[in-house]
Design a protein around this motif. Structure first.
Motif, PDB file in Angstrom:
ATOM      1  N   SER A  21      22.086   5.100 -42.126  1.00 29.05           N
ATOM      2  CA  SER A  21      21.005   5.500 -41.737  1.00 29.05           C
ATOM      3  C   SER A  21      20.657   5.282 -40.292  1.00 29.05           C
ATOM      4  O   SER A  21      21.262   4.347 -39.652  1.00 29.05           O
ATOM      5  CB  SER A  21      19.698   4.768 -42.541  1.00 29.05           C
ATOM      6  OG  SER A  21      19.738   5.069 -43.951  1.00 29.05           O
ATOM      7  N   SER A  30      10.706  14.510 -34.754  1.00 30.52           N
ATOM      8  CA  SER A  30      11.053  15.647 -35.381  1.00 30.52           C
ATOM      9  C   SER A  30      11.239  16.955 -34.432  1.00 30.52           C
ATOM     10  O   SER A  30      11.858  17.903 -34.806  1.00 30.52           O
ATOM     11  CB  SER A  30       9.683  16.191 -36.157  1.00 30.52           C
ATOM     12  OG  SER A  30       8.565  16.310 -35.152  1.00 30.52           O
ATOM     13  N   MET A  34      19.605  15.503 -33.743  1.00 33.40           N
ATOM     14  CA  MET A  34      20.198  14.344 -34.133  1.00 33.40           C
ATOM     15  C   MET A  34      21.701  14.535 -34.457  1.00 33.40           C
ATOM     16  O   MET A  34      21.933  15.109 -35.329  1.00 33.40           O
ATOM     17  CB  MET A  34      19.473  13.786 -35.227  1.00 33.40           C
ATOM     18  CG  MET A  34      17.858  13.407 -35.191  1.00 33.40           C
ATOM     19  SD  MET A  34      17.548  12.392 -33.589  1.00 33.40           S
ATOM     20  CE  MET A  34      18.698  11.020 -34.531  1.00 33.40           C
ATOM     21  N   SER A  70      21.468  14.455 -43.179  1.00 33.71           N
ATOM     22  CA  SER A  70      19.857  14.884 -43.569  1.00 33.71           C
ATOM     23  C   SER A  70      18.950  14.286 -42.636  1.00 33.71           C
ATOM     24  O   SER A  70      19.297  13.145 -42.190  1.00 33.71           O
ATOM     25  CB  SER A  70      19.891  14.696 -44.973  1.00 33.71           C
ATOM     26  OG  SER A  70      19.873  13.345 -45.437  1.00 33.71           O
ATOM     27  N   ARG A  71      17.808  14.701 -42.699  1.00 35.29           N
ATOM     28  CA  ARG A  71      16.961  13.915 -41.947  1.00 35.29           C
ATOM     29  C   ARG A  71      15.269  13.881 -42.587  1.00 35.29           C
ATOM     30  O   ARG A  71      15.013  14.962 -43.377  1.00 35.29           O
ATOM     31  CB  ARG A  71      16.492  14.713 -40.517  1.00 35.29           C
ATOM     32  CG  ARG A  71      15.977  16.062 -40.639  1.00 35.29           C
ATOM     33  CD  ARG A  71      16.195  16.476 -39.079  1.00 35.29           C
ATOM     34  NE  ARG A  71      15.348  15.668 -38.210  1.00 35.29           N
ATOM     35  CZ  ARG A  71      15.482  15.839 -36.799  1.00 35.29           C
ATOM     36  NH1 ARG A  71      16.423  16.781 -36.389  1.00 35.29           N
ATOM     37  NH2 ARG A  71      14.819  15.230 -36.080  1.00 35.29           N
ATOM     38  N   ASN A  73      11.836  13.706 -41.356  1.00 34.09           N
ATOM     39  CA  ASN A  73      10.920  13.493 -40.127  1.00 34.09           C
ATOM     40  C   ASN A  73       9.575  12.488 -40.506  1.00 34.09           C
ATOM     41  O   ASN A  73       9.144  11.962 -39.553  1.00 34.09           O
ATOM     42  CB  ASN A  73      10.457  14.984 -39.755  1.00 34.09           C
ATOM     43  CG  ASN A  73      11.582  15.666 -39.326  1.00 34.09           C
ATOM     44  OD1 ASN A  73      12.463  15.148 -38.671  1.00 34.09           O
ATOM     45  ND2 ASN A  73      11.437  16.921 -39.289  1.00 34.09           N
ATOM     46  N   ASN A  76      10.974   9.248 -39.907  1.00 33.32           N
ATOM     47  CA  ASN A  76      11.839   9.288 -38.491  1.00 33.32           C
ATOM     48  C   ASN A  76      13.467   8.646 -38.786  1.00 33.32           C
ATOM     49  O   ASN A  76      13.858   7.793 -38.316  1.00 33.32           O
ATOM     50  CB  ASN A  76      11.216   8.145 -37.627  1.00 33.32           C
ATOM     51  CG  ASN A  76       9.849   8.618 -36.947  1.00 33.32           C
ATOM     52  OD1 ASN A  76       9.349   9.662 -37.340  1.00 33.32           O
ATOM     53  ND2 ASN A  76       9.664   8.201 -35.659  1.00 33.32           N
ATOM     54  N   THR A  77      14.012   9.312 -39.836  1.00 29.39           N
ATOM     55  CA  THR A  77      15.186   8.705 -40.327  1.00 29.39           C
ATOM     56  C   THR A  77      16.285  10.005 -40.487  1.00 29.39           C
ATOM     57  O   THR A  77      15.791  10.981 -40.892  1.00 29.39           O
ATOM     58  CB  THR A  77      15.326   7.817 -41.561  1.00 29.39           C
ATOM     59  OG1 THR A  77      14.068   6.810 -41.425  1.00 29.39           O
ATOM     60  CG2 THR A  77      16.426   7.535 -41.936  1.00 29.39           C
ATOM     61  N   VAL A  78      17.299   9.631 -39.863  1.00 30.46           N
ATOM     62  CA  VAL A  78      18.619  10.519 -40.255  1.00 30.46           C
ATOM     63  C   VAL A  78      19.349   9.851 -40.984  1.00 30.46           C
ATOM     64  O   VAL A  78      19.897   8.688 -40.734  1.00 30.46           O
ATOM     65  CB  VAL A  78      18.888  11.231 -39.016  1.00 30.46           C
ATOM     66  CG1 VAL A  78      19.716  10.229 -37.972  1.00 30.46           C
ATOM     67  CG2 VAL A  78      20.165  12.143 -39.230  1.00 30.46           C
ATOM     68  N   CYS A  95      24.492   6.917 -33.968  1.00 30.20           N
ATOM     69  CA  CYS A  95      23.545   8.347 -34.030  1.00 30.20           C
ATOM     70  C   CYS A  95      22.992   8.264 -32.414  1.00 30.20           C
ATOM     71  O   CYS A  95      23.062   7.488 -31.732  1.00 30.20           O
ATOM     72  CB  CYS A  95      22.458   8.136 -35.001  1.00 30.20           C
ATOM     73  SG  CYS A  95      21.253   6.967 -34.550  1.00 30.20           S
TER      74      CYS A  95
END
Length: 123
Positions: A21, A30, A34, A70-71, A73, A76-78, A95
């Motif tokens: 993560s 968003s 990334m 995956s993300r 928004n 606020n995580t990818v 990342c």
């Protein structure tokens, strides 16, 4: 300014899975493209995957079919889900965020970087 913090690395046997993560600060997550990169000892930094602001995805051939990016928004995580891991996947995974929303396979196209998380795959 964006701060990126990776988590989820560790030691796993070949064939296993890990979920990385990357948590980002700021209200404009968003709008960023990334990416995930990795670097093994003595090797150049290598592109792994990216996801654009609109969800467009691209993978390096070496991870295609095994890794999923995956993300979220809202959080606020990818995330980089890594399955069927191989010893050659051993590296520090980092990342990165790219202003403008698009992805790239070129590290210099990214504006912000995390500190990285170690992934070690034993044979």
């Amino acid at each position: 300014q964006v701060q990126l913090v990776e988590s989820g690395g560790g030691l796993v046997q070949a064939g296993g899975s890990l979920r990385l993560s990357c948590a980002a600060s700021g209200r404009t997550f968003s709008t960023y493209g990334m990416g995930w990169f990795r670097q093994a000892p003595g090797k150049e930094r290598e592109f792994v995957s990216f996801i654009t602001w609109s969800g467009g995805i691209y993978y390096a051939d070496s991870v295609k079919g095994r890794f999923t990016i995956s993300r979220d928004n809202a959080k606020n995580t990818v995330v980089l889900q890594m399955n069927t891991l191989k010893p050659e996947d051993t590296a520090v995974y980092t990342c990165a965020a790219r202003v403008g929303g698009y992805g790239s396979t070129i590290p210099n196209d990214y504006h912000y970087w995390g500190q990285g998380t170690q992934v070690t795959v034993s044979s």
